[in-house]
Design a protein around this motif. Structure first.
Motif, PDB file in Angstrom:
ATOM      1  N   TYR A  19       0.826  -1.201   0.000  1.00  0.00           N
ATOM      2  CA  TYR A  19       0.000   0.000   0.000  1.00  0.00           C
ATOM      3  C   TYR A  19       0.866   1.259   0.000  1.00  0.00           C
ATOM      4  O   TYR A  19       0.534   2.250  -0.659  1.00  0.00           O
ATOM      5  CB  TYR A  19      -0.923   0.003   1.213  1.00  0.00           C
ATOM      6  CG  TYR A  19      -1.789   1.229   1.298  1.00  0.00           C
ATOM      7  CD1 TYR A  19      -2.849   1.410   0.419  1.00  0.00           C
ATOM      8  CD2 TYR A  19      -1.528   2.215   2.243  1.00  0.00           C
ATOM      9  CE1 TYR A  19      -3.641   2.550   0.484  1.00  0.00           C
ATOM     10  CE2 TYR A  19      -2.307   3.355   2.309  1.00  0.00           C
ATOM     11  CZ  TYR A  19      -3.365   3.518   1.429  1.00  0.00           C
ATOM     12  OH  TYR A  19      -4.135   4.645   1.489  1.00  0.00           O
ATOM     13  N   LEU A  75     -10.656   1.332   1.049  1.00  0.00           N
ATOM     14  CA  LEU A  75     -10.873   0.468  -0.110  1.00  0.00           C
ATOM     15  C   LEU A  75      -9.842  -0.647  -0.163  1.00  0.00           C
ATOM     16  O   LEU A  75     -10.166  -1.800  -0.482  1.00  0.00           O
ATOM     17  CB  LEU A  75     -10.816   1.298  -1.396  1.00  0.00           C
ATOM     18  CG  LEU A  75     -11.902   2.374  -1.558  1.00  0.00           C
ATOM     19  CD1 LEU A  75     -11.642   3.189  -2.823  1.00  0.00           C
ATOM     20  CD2 LEU A  75     -13.291   1.735  -1.612  1.00  0.00           C
ATOM     21  N   TRP A  76      -8.587  -0.312   0.142  1.00  0.00           N
ATOM     22  CA  TRP A  76      -7.510  -1.302   0.147  1.00  0.00           C
ATOM     23  C   TRP A  76      -7.787  -2.379   1.196  1.00  0.00           C
ATOM     24  O   TRP A  76      -7.657  -3.575   0.926  1.00  0.00           O
ATOM     25  CB  TRP A  76      -6.186  -0.608   0.411  1.00  0.00           C
ATOM     26  CG  TRP A  76      -4.998  -1.533   0.483  1.00  0.00           C
ATOM     27  CD1 TRP A  76      -4.558  -2.246   1.555  1.00  0.00           C
ATOM     28  CD2 TRP A  76      -4.105  -1.861  -0.596  1.00  0.00           C
ATOM     29  NE1 TRP A  76      -3.460  -2.981   1.239  1.00  0.00           N
ATOM     30  CE2 TRP A  76      -3.160  -2.768  -0.074  1.00  0.00           C
ATOM     31  CE3 TRP A  76      -4.015  -1.471  -1.932  1.00  0.00           C
ATOM     32  CZ2 TRP A  76      -2.130  -3.286  -0.857  1.00  0.00           C
ATOM     33  CZ3 TRP A  76      -3.003  -1.981  -2.711  1.00  0.00           C
ATOM     34  CH2 TRP A  76      -2.073  -2.876  -2.176  1.00  0.00           C
ATOM     35  N   ALA A 113      -5.963  11.343  -0.596  1.00  0.00           N
ATOM     36  CA  ALA A 113      -5.937  10.075  -1.335  1.00  0.00           C
ATOM     37  C   ALA A 113      -5.731   8.907  -0.379  1.00  0.00           C
ATOM     38  O   ALA A 113      -6.329   7.832  -0.552  1.00  0.00           O
ATOM     39  CB  ALA A 113      -4.835  10.105  -2.387  1.00  0.00           C
ATOM     40  N   ASP A 114      -4.910   9.098   0.628  1.00  0.00           N
ATOM     41  CA  ASP A 114      -4.685   8.045   1.616  1.00  0.00           C
ATOM     42  C   ASP A 114      -5.973   7.741   2.378  1.00  0.00           C
ATOM     43  O   ASP A 114      -6.312   6.565   2.604  1.00  0.00           O
ATOM     44  CB  ASP A 114      -3.582   8.493   2.585  1.00  0.00           C
ATOM     45  CG  ASP A 114      -3.287   7.455   3.645  1.00  0.00           C
ATOM     46  OD1 ASP A 114      -3.411   6.245   3.348  1.00  0.00           O
ATOM     47  OD2 ASP A 114      -2.927   7.835   4.771  1.00  0.00           O
ATOM     48  N   LEU A 171      -8.250   5.847  -0.197  1.00  0.00           N
ATOM     49  CA  LEU A 171      -7.776   4.559  -0.697  1.00  0.00           C
ATOM     50  C   LEU A 171      -7.600   3.516   0.400  1.00  0.00           C
ATOM     51  O   LEU A 171      -7.786   2.326   0.149  1.00  0.00           O
ATOM     52  CB  LEU A 171      -6.444   4.754  -1.433  1.00  0.00           C
ATOM     53  CG  LEU A 171      -6.499   5.535  -2.744  1.00  0.00           C
ATOM     54  CD1 LEU A 171      -5.107   5.733  -3.301  1.00  0.00           C
ATOM     55  CD2 LEU A 171      -7.381   4.811  -3.760  1.00  0.00           C
ATOM     56  N   LYS A 172      -7.231   3.942   1.601  1.00  0.00           N
ATOM     57  CA  LYS A 172      -6.941   2.961   2.658  1.00  0.00           C
ATOM     58  C   LYS A 172      -8.145   2.098   2.997  1.00  0.00           C
ATOM     59  O   LYS A 172      -8.018   0.861   3.078  1.00  0.00           O
ATOM     60  CB  LYS A 172      -6.437   3.672   3.916  1.00  0.00           C
ATOM     61  CG  LYS A 172      -5.882   2.716   4.979  1.00  0.00           C
ATOM     62  CD  LYS A 172      -4.697   1.942   4.420  1.00  0.00           C
ATOM     63  CE  LYS A 172      -3.960   1.173   5.497  1.00  0.00           C
ATOM     64  NZ  LYS A 172      -4.765   0.078   6.061  1.00  0.00           N
TER      65      LYS A 172
END
Length: 308
Positions: A228, A293-294, A286-287, A290-291
């Motif tokens: 990640y 979702l990741w 963005a973090d 995205l985190k």
């Protein structure tokens, strides 16, 4: 007969007097440290005066302070692996990098001089604490290297394509809005004005600064998840380029509507600072997006039954 630079005990004490610390150093260690200081001071003075005072090196003091803090923080773990290095490879490496640093200073290649100085520091650290302990400190030591400006030849190689791309992108966008704009290469013509996209607007400064600050953020928050972390690192360059596109766009519009004096004054520097702040906030945002979702994708992949 074995020679050690420092006599390190298996469990070094955290506290102690200065005299006790000096008593643990032999003449070789003292010679290394004195030589290191004598070589570092002139180079660091020049880096501070020439690089840190400008836009291209404004991140230097922040990187140095946070990098040293990281070294102290990680040392609590790395010191248990500390072991003095063999003498011969140390002196061989010092002979190479000190000679290169002297050559860079004589020829006034400041960028290379800074890196050669830093390699010399790493060699001295290797002599004092050994390779294994040095390896445990790899990220703080890599991160601190951002205090030096990148070599001019590398900057020129990278910035030329960036400047051309930014120029074409800005011209194309404003042509869609029916502005009287055209250009050739890195030169932009709008109305009666002629603008040149300089290296500062090309994105290289933002990429270096944004990379340094973002890497620190990513390491502190996601160091345990390297996949990640790599995803976030890949976002740095595109974010920096988009931010600089808007910076160039703003400067073109300021020149056209308010005149060249307004665009090249306070607003020019303010646009650079504002775009950097926006780019950094974009990485943070963005973090945050995205985190989750990741983590959701990873949890789903772990729940998928494995069939033989």
């Amino acid at each position: 007969m074995k020679h050690d630079f420092v006599e390190l005990s298996p469990k070094p004490e955290v506290s102690g007097t200065v005299s006790r610390l000096i008593s643990r150093l032999n003449w070789q260690s003292v010679l290394l440290i004195l030589g290191l200081v004598s070589f570092c001071l002139p180079t660091m003075k020049f880096v501070i005066q020439q690089s840190w005072s400008g836009e291209e090196g404004a991140h230097g003091p922040i990187v140095l302070a946070t990098g040293l803090w990281l070294v102290v923080r990680e040392w609590e773990y790395a010191r248990s692996f500390a072991k003095p290095a063999p003498v011969r490879p140390v002196w061989l490496l010092l002979a190479i990098f000190v000679s290169l640093q002297i050559f860079a200073r004589i020829t006034q290649i400041v960028e290379l001089e800074g890196y050669f100085m830093y390699f010399t520091i790493l060699v001295v650290l290797y002599a004092l604490i050994g390779f294994e302990s040095l390896r445990k400190l790899w990220f703080p030591l890599f991160y601190i290297a951002f205090i030096f400006p990148p070599p001019e030849t590398l900057v020129a190689l990278v910035t030329v394509p960036m400047k051309i791309w930014l120029s074409k992108a800005a011209i194309g966008f404003l042509q869609l809005l029916n502005y009287p704009i055209g250009g050739e290469g890195v030169t932009i013509y709008i109305g009666q004005y002629e603008l040149l996209v300089a290296a500062a607007c090309s994105g290289i400064n933002s990429i270096v600064s944004l990379s340094a600050i973002s890497l620190f953020y990513i390491y502190m928050r996601h160091r345990a998840n390297w996949l990640y972390s790599g995803l976030l690192v890949l976002l740095i360059v595109p974010v920096a380029l988009v931010a600089n596109f808007f910076r160039v766009l703003i400067l073109i519009l300021l020149t056209y509507h308010a005149g060249e004096a307004a665009a090249q004054g306070f607003l020019h520097n303010f646009a650079g600072v504002a775009m950097f702040a926006i780019a950094l906030l974009t990485i943070f945002a963005a973090d945050e997006v995205l985190k989750p979702l990741w983590d959701r994708l990873r949890n789903k992949s772990e729940k998928i039954p494995q069939h033989a």
